[in-house]
Structures are given as C-alpha cells and as structure tokens.
Design an enzyme around this catalytic site. Structure first.
Site, PDB file in Angstrom:
ATOM      1  N   VAL A  57      26.932  67.870  58.248  1.00  0.00           N
ATOM      2  CA  VAL A  57      26.812  69.063  58.188  1.00  0.00           C
ATOM      3  C   VAL A  57      27.268  69.578  56.801  1.00  0.00           C
ATOM      4  O   VAL A  57      28.300  69.503  56.702  1.00  0.00           O
ATOM      5  CB  VAL A  57      27.151  69.954  59.587  1.00  0.00           C
ATOM      6  CG1 VAL A  57      26.643  71.520  59.441  1.00  0.00           C
ATOM      7  CG2 VAL A  57      26.627  69.386  60.796  1.00  0.00           C
ATOM      8  N   GLU A  58      26.178  70.269  56.140  1.00  0.00           N
ATOM      9  CA  GLU A  58      26.819  71.069  54.882  1.00  0.00           C
ATOM     10  C   GLU A  58      26.866  72.280  55.257  1.00  0.00           C
ATOM     11  O   GLU A  58      26.038  73.170  55.553  1.00  0.00           O
ATOM     12  CB  GLU A  58      25.783  70.795  53.786  1.00  0.00           C
ATOM     13  CG  GLU A  58      25.538  69.423  53.529  1.00  0.00           C
ATOM     14  CD  GLU A  58      24.396  69.231  52.446  1.00  0.00           C
ATOM     15  OE1 GLU A  58      24.648  68.970  51.129  1.00  0.00           O
ATOM     16  OE2 GLU A  58      23.115  69.637  52.724  1.00  0.00           O
ATOM     17  N   VAL A  59      28.140  72.809  55.027  1.00  0.00           N
ATOM     18  CA  VAL A  59      28.773  74.263  55.325  1.00  0.00           C
ATOM     19  C   VAL A  59      28.688  75.035  54.011  1.00  0.00           C
ATOM     20  O   VAL A  59      29.549  74.577  52.997  1.00  0.00           O
ATOM     21  CB  VAL A  59      29.873  74.297  56.003  1.00  0.00           C
ATOM     22  CG1 VAL A  59      30.516  75.689  56.117  1.00  0.00           C
ATOM     23  CG2 VAL A  59      29.991  73.598  57.540  1.00  0.00           C
TER      24      VAL A  59
END
Ligand SMILES: NC(=O)c1ccc[n+]([C@@H]2O[C@H](COP(=O)([O-])OP(=O)(O)OC[C@H]3O[C@@H](n4cnc5c(N)ncnc54)[C@H](O)[C@@H]3O)[C@@H](O)[C@H]2O)c1
Length: 321
Positions: free
Chosen positions: A152-154
């Site tokens: 997951v790219e935050v």
C-alpha cells in the site's frame, strides 16, 4: 492499532473496493460498504464468495466472517459516525472524489483517516470540499488485488498531518499489509512509475524486434520477477557488489557506468507510442497466446501467488516483505 480499528467504511465496491472489503473482513473487522450502482450488493457478494477460500487459505483472524459485511446502500452518509477508518474506491475522476471526500469529511469523526485508493490523482486535487479536517485525507494506493498484494503506497498531500500519515501506516501494517511512505505527491506514485519505466523498454525491445513478447515475458518471470519478489533492486545491488556495507557502492562503480551507456542507447531506440507500435506488439502477443491460454495462466498465477503471499507472511520482515 488493529484493536483501535473495529469498523471500516468502504466507499465504492468495484474491482478494488470489493477486494479491500475481503481483506478487511479476513482481519476480523466489521465492514460497511456503499455503492450507488444497481446490482452492486449482488456483485459484492459474488466477489466476496470468490475471494473467501483464498483468504481462508492465507489465514483468517479470530472472529473473521463474511457476516461482518453490511451493504448500506448508495451512500455511506448515515453511517459515517460508525466507522473508524475509510477506504474510498470510487471511479478515478477528480469531480467524483472531490464531492465524496467532502461528504465523508463532513460526517466522519475528526480522528478517522480518509484514505483514497486513487492510482493517479493526488489527494490535493480532491480536498477542496473538505471543510473540516483535510489534514486526515491521504492516498492509500493498493496494488490489484488488495486482498492478495501486500503493497500500500501511503501518499500525504502537502497539508496532511504527520499524525494522520503515521496512523495510516500503522493501520495498514496492523492489517498485514506492507505500507510504504511516498513522501511527495507525484503522478503514478512509485510502483506504477517503476512499472511504466520497465514497460517502456519492454515496448522498445519487442517493437524493435529484438525479441518476441513470449521471450520478453520469460526474461522477467525467470530472472527479475522471482528475485524481486524476495529482495528489492537496491538490496540486490548490495549482494551483487559482494554484500556488506560496501556492496552497493562497489556495484555502482563496477556496473553503473556501463548501464548509463545502455540507458543512452535505450532513449535513442524508443519508439513513438502509436497504433503502429501497438499493432506490432499485438502480433507478437497473439503468437504467445497460441501457446498459452490466458485463463489457465491466470488461474495458475493466482494459485502460486497465494503460496508466495503465505510464505512472505510467515517469514515476515526477514523476506523484506
Ligand atoms: N483497478 C485497478 O487495478 C486499481 C488498482 C489500484 C487502485 N485503483 C483505484 O481504485 C479506485 C477504484 O477503481 P476500480 O478499478 O475498483 O473501479 P471500478 O470501476 O471497478 O469501481 C468503481 C466503483 O465505484 C462506484 N461508484 C461510482 N460512483 C460512486 C460514488 N459517487 N460513490 C461511491 N461509489 C461510486 C461504481 O459503481 C463502481 O462499483 C480508482 O481510484 C482506481 O484508480 C484501481
């Protein structure tokens, strides 16, 4: 952190929203889902029934059940006070996301993080209707399908608080995901940019008839693919340079200059991305399809992917997630 989040709001239940719903349910959470499309609830049920055996094989958290999913209708508005975390998965259109995020911000408790799955629109482009707490809005971009792919790219926008960013990372990590912080808004975030860079050269190699689509695919599945599933490119360079703290710099001096030459050549051979190139590549892809049935390939891929995800889950950080 997992204990802090008990109820998740999933907005939009297409490809990505339904997969997120499966993941959240498998972690023992209650999930409220909204989607305005006719038949959305039925489609969600079908997706979840398909994902569930795979999620069972990976391992369910105590209390995890499909019964913890509640479809609340076209809008989450009346239920926003009940949710502890929001994952927004509406279509990739700024005007839709802008309106939605404004409505969510108006109804959700101030401490609730609003994460958008957006693949390409930075969240700074859809917070103009957030009148209360735009500092809790950020991107939480998964790789498809989120119930299997760990990343997951935050991505915070310039006004996202550090507290919200840190909390989002903690929440995703507590759900068994592998969050990374993309510190600045940039088109395509990080993983899709890496993919685009590699694909540019893949188009050139096949388009310039250096090798077939089938052989190009084999180059990846028999070398970089398996390696990068376990050890990322920077860590691979450390090993390639003899390991230890000096490995990376040694590799840079040893191979780096030659690769700069290849990059110059690659830039010169790049083909215009037009119908001619697409037709040429498609001819090679069609030849590959004479040998491989994509339905069988997808089934085998998903079976193997579950084993790989399980292995990485068991090994944890020692396999560099
Ligand atoms: N498909 C991918 O590979 C992928 C990967 C990562 C991220 N994403 C991102 O996830 C988001 C959703 O993509 P998708 O592929 O699931 O799209 P999709 O078209 O499959 O699903 C979108 C869903 O949103 C619903 N919707 C429409 N208007 C809405 C509204 N006002 N409120 C709530 N729901 C609404 C639609 O009915 C539909 O079910 C996009 O931002 C996309 O960029 C997609």
């Amino acid at each position: 952190m997992a204990g802090v989040i008990k109820t998740v709001g999933v907005i939009g239940t297409g490809t990505i929203g339904s997969s997120w719903t499966g993941l959240f349910l498998s972690k023992g959470l209650k999930v409220l889902v909204s989607d305005p499309a006719p038949g959305a609830e039925k489609l969600l049920t079908e997706h979840l029934e398909r994902f569930w055996p795979v999620l069972e094989e990976i391992g369910l958290a105590p209390g995890a059940s499909l019964k913890n999913c509640q479809f609340v209708g076209a809008s989450m508005e009346k239920h926003l006070g009940e949710v502890d975390f929001i994952q927004e998965n509406a279509p990739e259109k700024p005007e839709i996301k802008n309106k939605l995020i404004g409505e969510i911000d108006a109804g959700a408790r101030p401490e609730v993080i609003i994460a958008s799955s957006s693949s390409g629109i930075p969240s700074s482009q859809f917070i103009s209707q957030c009148k209360k707490h735009p500092e809790r809005v950020l991107i939480g971009h998964p790789f498809n399908p989120p119930h299997l792919m760990p990343l997951v790219e935050v991505v915070p926008h310039p006004g996202t608080s550090k507290e919200a960013t840190d909390k989002a990372i903690e929440i995703y990590a507590s759900l068994g995901k592998a969050p990374v912080l993309v510190k600045k808004e940039i088109p395509g975030h990080a993983a899709n940019r890496l993919q685009a860079a590699l694909m540019q050269e893949a188009y050139s190699l096949v388009g310039n008839d250096v090798l077939s689509a089938k052989d190009l695919d084999a180059c990846i599945t028999t070398s970089l693919g398996p390696r990068w599933a376990l050890v990322g490119p920077y860590m691979s360079l450390v090993s390639g340079g003899g390991g230890g703290r000096g490995g990376f710099k040694h590799m840079m001096h040893h191979i780096g200059p030659a690769a700069q030459g290849w990059l110059k050549d690659m830039a010169e051979r790049n083909l215009p991305f037009d119908e001619d190139l697409i037709t040429k590549m498609d001819k090679s892809v069609q030849e590959e399809l004479n040998e491989f049935d994509p339905t069988v390939v997808e089934k085998q891929r998903d079976e193997a992917l579950v084993k790989l995800v399980k292995l990485k889950h068991e090994k944890g950080a020692s396999m560099l997630v």
